[in-house]
Enzyme design. Structure first.
Site, PDB file in Angstrom:
ATOM      1  N   ASN A 146       0.835  -1.194   0.130  1.00 16.32           N
ATOM      2  CA  ASN A 146       0.028  -0.001  -0.217  1.00 16.32           C
ATOM      3  C   ASN A 146       1.015   1.326   0.122  1.00 16.32           C
ATOM      4  OD1 ASN A 146       0.736  -0.654   2.673  1.00 16.32           O
ATOM      5  ND2 ASN A 146      -1.014   0.516   3.570  1.00 16.32           N
ATOM      6  N   GLY A 222       1.759  -5.034   7.483  1.00 20.35           N
ATOM      7  CA  GLY A 222       0.679  -6.230   6.668  1.00 20.35           C
ATOM      8  C   GLY A 222      -0.359  -6.504   7.459  1.00 20.35           C
ATOM      9  N   GLU A 225      -3.699 -11.398  10.159  1.00 17.91           N
ATOM     10  CA  GLU A 225      -3.278 -12.891  10.276  1.00 17.91           C
ATOM     11  C   GLU A 225      -1.752 -13.194   9.954  1.00 17.91           C
ATOM     12  OE1 GLU A 225      -6.119 -11.205   8.903  1.00 17.91           O
ATOM     13  OE2 GLU A 225      -7.174 -11.718  10.861  1.00 17.91           O
ATOM     14  N   GLY A 227       0.800 -11.294  10.747  1.00 21.55           N
ATOM     15  CA  GLY A 227       1.503 -10.934  11.936  1.00 21.55           C
ATOM     16  C   GLY A 227       1.502 -11.796  12.763  1.00 21.55           C
ATOM     17  N   GLU A 244       3.482  -4.114  12.609  1.00 16.13           N
ATOM     18  CA  GLU A 244       2.481  -2.783  12.220  1.00 16.13           C
ATOM     19  C   GLU A 244       1.524  -3.322  11.326  1.00 16.13           C
ATOM     20  OE1 GLU A 244       0.079  -0.594  10.898  1.00 16.13           O
ATOM     21  OE2 GLU A 244       1.714   0.410   9.503  1.00 16.13           O
TER      22      GLU A 244
HETATM   23  P1  NDP Z   1      -0.134  -9.502   3.700  1.00 12.20           P
HETATM   24  O1  NDP Z   1      -0.018  -9.495   4.976  1.00 12.20           O
HETATM   25  O2  NDP Z   1      -0.335 -10.906   3.097  1.00 12.20           O
HETATM   26  O3  NDP Z   1       1.129  -8.919   2.808  1.00 12.20           O
HETATM   27  C1  NDP Z   1       2.035  -7.887   3.376  1.00 12.20           C
HETATM   28  C2  NDP Z   1       3.324  -8.772   3.170  1.00 12.20           C
HETATM   29  O4  NDP Z   1       3.726  -9.723   3.720  1.00 12.20           O
HETATM   30  C3  NDP Z   1       3.582  -8.684   1.615  1.00 12.20           C
HETATM   31  O5  NDP Z   1       5.144  -8.643   1.384  1.00 12.20           O
HETATM   32  C4  NDP Z   1       3.475 -10.110   1.538  1.00 12.20           C
HETATM   33  O6  NDP Z   1       4.268 -10.945   0.405  1.00 12.20           O
HETATM   34  C5  NDP Z   1       4.276 -10.768   2.628  1.00 12.20           C
HETATM   35  N1  NDP Z   1       3.623 -12.094   3.365  1.00 12.20           N
HETATM   36  C6  NDP Z   1       2.436 -12.764   3.060  1.00 12.20           C
HETATM   37  N2  NDP Z   1       2.172 -13.709   3.778  1.00 12.20           N
HETATM   38  C7  NDP Z   1       3.442 -13.892   4.497  1.00 12.20           C
HETATM   39  C8  NDP Z   1       3.895 -14.972   5.475  1.00 12.20           C
HETATM   40  N3  NDP Z   1       3.287 -16.234   5.707  1.00 12.20           N
HETATM   41  N4  NDP Z   1       5.182 -14.751   6.076  1.00 12.20           N
HETATM   42  C9  NDP Z   1       5.949 -13.591   5.581  1.00 12.20           C
HETATM   43  N5  NDP Z   1       5.298 -12.673   4.893  1.00 12.20           N
HETATM   44  C10 NDP Z   1       4.311 -12.794   4.269  1.00 12.20           C
HETATM   45  O7  NDP Z   1      -1.284  -8.505   3.082  1.00 12.20           O
HETATM   46  P2  NDP Z   1      -2.355  -8.590   2.056  1.00 12.20           P
HETATM   47  O8  NDP Z   1      -1.494  -8.393   0.909  1.00 12.20           O
HETATM   48  O9  NDP Z   1      -2.847 -10.129   2.056  1.00 12.20           O
HETATM   49  O10 NDP Z   1      -3.115  -7.532   2.782  1.00 12.20           O
HETATM   50  C11 NDP Z   1      -4.450  -7.834   2.990  1.00 12.20           C
HETATM   51  C12 NDP Z   1      -4.868  -6.860   4.155  1.00 12.20           C
HETATM   52  O11 NDP Z   1      -3.831  -6.629   5.094  1.00 12.20           O
HETATM   53  C13 NDP Z   1      -5.374  -5.765   3.620  1.00 12.20           C
HETATM   54  O12 NDP Z   1      -6.753  -5.858   3.157  1.00 12.20           O
HETATM   55  C14 NDP Z   1      -5.436  -5.037   4.739  1.00 12.20           C
HETATM   56  O13 NDP Z   1      -6.398  -5.141   5.665  1.00 12.20           O
HETATM   57  C15 NDP Z   1      -4.077  -5.402   5.549  1.00 12.20           C
HETATM   58  N6  NDP Z   1      -2.792  -4.649   5.301  1.00 12.20           N
HETATM   59  C16 NDP Z   1      -2.604  -3.701   6.099  1.00 12.20           C
HETATM   60  C17 NDP Z   1      -1.559  -2.785   5.700  1.00 12.20           C
HETATM   61  C18 NDP Z   1      -0.940  -1.988   6.684  1.00 12.20           C
HETATM   62  O14 NDP Z   1      -0.353  -0.951   6.439  1.00 12.20           O
HETATM   63  N7  NDP Z   1      -1.193  -1.980   8.125  1.00 12.20           N
HETATM   64  C19 NDP Z   1      -0.717  -3.141   4.648  1.00 12.20           C
HETATM   65  C20 NDP Z   1      -1.291  -4.012   3.646  1.00 12.20           C
HETATM   66  C21 NDP Z   1      -2.380  -4.946   4.021  1.00 12.20           C
HETATM   67  P3  NDP Z   1       3.257 -11.116  -0.956  1.00 12.20           P
HETATM   68  O15 NDP Z   1       3.029  -9.825  -1.431  1.00 12.20           O
HETATM   69  O16 NDP Z   1       4.362 -11.673  -1.692  1.00 12.20           O
HETATM   70  O17 NDP Z   1       2.033 -11.874  -0.622  1.00 12.20           O
END
Ligand code: NDP
Length: 476
Positions: A146, A222, A225, A227, A244
């Site tokens: 984002n 991110g 879940e 987290g 975060e």
């Molecule tokens: P994720 O938590 O899946 O993605 C964030 C990062 O974590 C990405 O780099 C992702 O990689 C990585 N990731 C995903 N799964 C794992 C794992 N098991 N272990 C380690 N790293 C991992 O967020 P989403 O893209 O699914 O976003 C969905 C929701 O999350 C949003 O709708 C929002 O509610 C929330 N969100 C909140 C944010 C914030 O600023 N607080 C930012 C983004 C999302 P990859 O891209 O390869 O999947």
């Protein structure tokens, strides 16, 4: 490890690459390697090799490199912003803000190099202690899609200044600007191996980074879940964590507020970056005396917003970042309708028409008459949908604001200092804004309470979190 960026004009031919596409048009931009566990291990090797010489530099020398990197980010800010808009979707002026914001953060950390001091503790006849702060070693950073550039700055700035080396995993839909900035660090004089970027899926590459026993700390931004998963893995290894995890920030507008200013605050607070911001205004609590006027003014403004490709100068709001994000928002609004939880004042569906056919556009949406018990208020709405609740008084507003599993930010719009005091003392959040929302300066700690996460980014707090104390006890 060097950073890879393919730069060819054709989509990747096989599964060992990830295609990056423009969420406004579906246009192919570039492809990046689909990294593996072995790539994570190799990056950690490189970071370990670089740690000795990087941590031995003075903090001032490390700060000089951050300062040069900030200059290069400023030099290239137009290109970087253009690339960010193409891969992320946000309007170009928001990308420019974000890229400059990243330079500001690096500059801020460069500016405090040399300021952190240790402690000397005199213990009488027993001796004296010298308490110093040392870096942790190799750290890992996992970045979302984002705000990928600013969040890169939040993690890389303090981690490197403190003397750590870093392995960073960008989000799979937005890796390109992060990779370009990685190259600028090399140009700024950062030794090879001090900052490594490994692209690839979160479930494999991200998780491998968390599981890597030689990684001493993970800083993750991110969803909740993810987290929780990361915390479980890190807990088994006693790994340090900053998490975060998002929020559902309430904005409270009292009867004495400057209403036009509050309307502007809510517009920016909710629709900036198409609502995909952790500290966006996700629940609006309006005092009943001003609710009708406020709703009228904001509806007029929202209906005038121009939705489109972020590269067009007239665009106020771009697309969502991916099909899955738009699906989530569609489900939120469908649920509101099915459960009769509110009335759609404007918006409420994906944007249609030829110009929008290949993008993930969603109309900016206002929902009125939302009951405080509505299920929608319990979620994090990560897109351009704003539920509005009318409240009779401040006490109700505070009670409702706290009915959330999150606790990242909150704002109150008022001219009355006693209202500010009530909100500051009683609303659960890491930051309380008064007559504004969203602003996160590099100087002040940022992070949440409850399910919004643990630890803080920014300021000396983040710098400390990338160090541990080490004490020399001199027994005389
Ligand atoms: P994720 O938590 O899946 O993605 C964030 C990062 O974590 C990405 O780099 C992702 O990689 C990585 N990731 C995903 N799964 C794992 C794992 N098991 N272990 C380690 N790293 C991992 O967020 P989403 O893209 O699914 O976003 C969905 C929701 O999350 C949003 O709708 C929002 O509610 C929330 N969100 C909140 C944010 C914030 O600023 N607080 C930012 C983004 C999302 P990859 O891209 O390869 O999947």
């Amino acid at each position: 490890m060097d950073m890879l960026i393919n730069g060819t004009a054709a989509p990747a031919a096989d599964e060992s690459w990830i295609d990056v596409k423009n969420p406004a048009t579906g246009e192919y931009i570039d492809h990046v390697p689909r990294g593996s566990v072995a790539d994570v291990d190799a990056a950690v090797d490189a970071a370990e090799d670089a740690f000795g010489s990087w941590s031995e530099k003075t903090m001032r020398d490390r700060g000089l490199i951050l300062s040069r990197a900030a200059d290069l980010v400023r030099r290239d800010h137009k290109d970087l912003a253009h690339l960010l808009t193409r891969e992320q979707g946000k309007p170009l002026r928001e990308s420019i803000d974000e890229v400059r914001g990243c330079a500001n953060i690096l500059e801020y950390y460069a500016s405090i190099a040399g300021q952190p001091a240790g402690e000397a503790v005199h213990l009488g006849k027993a001796g004296d202690c010298l308490v110093t702060r040392v870096p942790l070693g190799v750290c890992g950073a996992i970045i979302p899609w984002n705000m990928p550039v600013i969040i890169m700055g939040w993690k890389v700035g303090p981690a490197l200044l403190a003397g750590n080396t870093l392995v960073l995993k960008p989000a799979s839909t937005t890796p390109l600007t992060n990779l370009r900035i990685g190259r600028l660090f090399l140009e700024a004089g950062l030794p090879a191996g001090a900052l490594n970027i490994v692209t690839g899926p979160g479930e494999s590459v991200g998780e491998a980074l968390v599981r890597q026993a030689r990684v001493k700390k993970i800083s993750f931004t991110g969803n909740c879940e993810t987290g929780h998963k990361i915390q479980k893995i890190a807990g088994d290894q006693l790994k340090a964590l900053t998490l975060e995890l998002g929020g559902s920030d309430p904005m409270i507008v009292m009867a004495d507020a400057d209403i036009p200013k509050a309307v502007e605050g809510a517009l920016r607070g909710r629709f900036y970056n198409a609502g995909q911001v952790c500290t966006a205004v996700k629940r609006l609590y309006l005092h009943e005396q001003i609710a009708p006027e406020f709703m009228h003014l904001i509806t007029v403004k929202v209906e005038a917003m121009k939705i489109g490709n972020g590269l067009l100068p007239e665009t106020d709001m771009g697309p969502l970042n991916s099909q899955s994000q738009r699906d989530r928002i569609t489900t939120v609004v469908t649920d509101i309708n099915d459960r009769e939880e509110g009335k759609i004042l404007t918006g409420g569906s994906p944007v249609t028409g030829n110009d929008y056919a290949n993008g993930f556009f969603y109309q900016p949406t206002l929902i009125s008459d939302v009951s405080p018990d509505a299920a929608v208020l319990k979620k994090e709405i990560f897109g351009p949908v704003l539920p509005m609740v009318t409240v009779p008084d401040l006490r109700t507003a505070i009670r409702e604001a706290n009915r959330s599993r999150y606790g990242l930010g909150a704002s109150v719009w008022t001219r009355d200092l006693s209202t500010v005091k009530e909100v500051f003392q009683n609303v659960h959040a890491g930051i309380i804004w008064v007559n504004r929302h969203l602003t996160i300066p590099p100087e002040v700690p940022f992070g949440g309470t409850n399910e919004s996460g643990i630890g803080r980014e920014n300021g000396f707090h983040a710098l400390d979190s990338y160090t541990q104390t080490k004490t020399l006890f001199l027994g005389w």
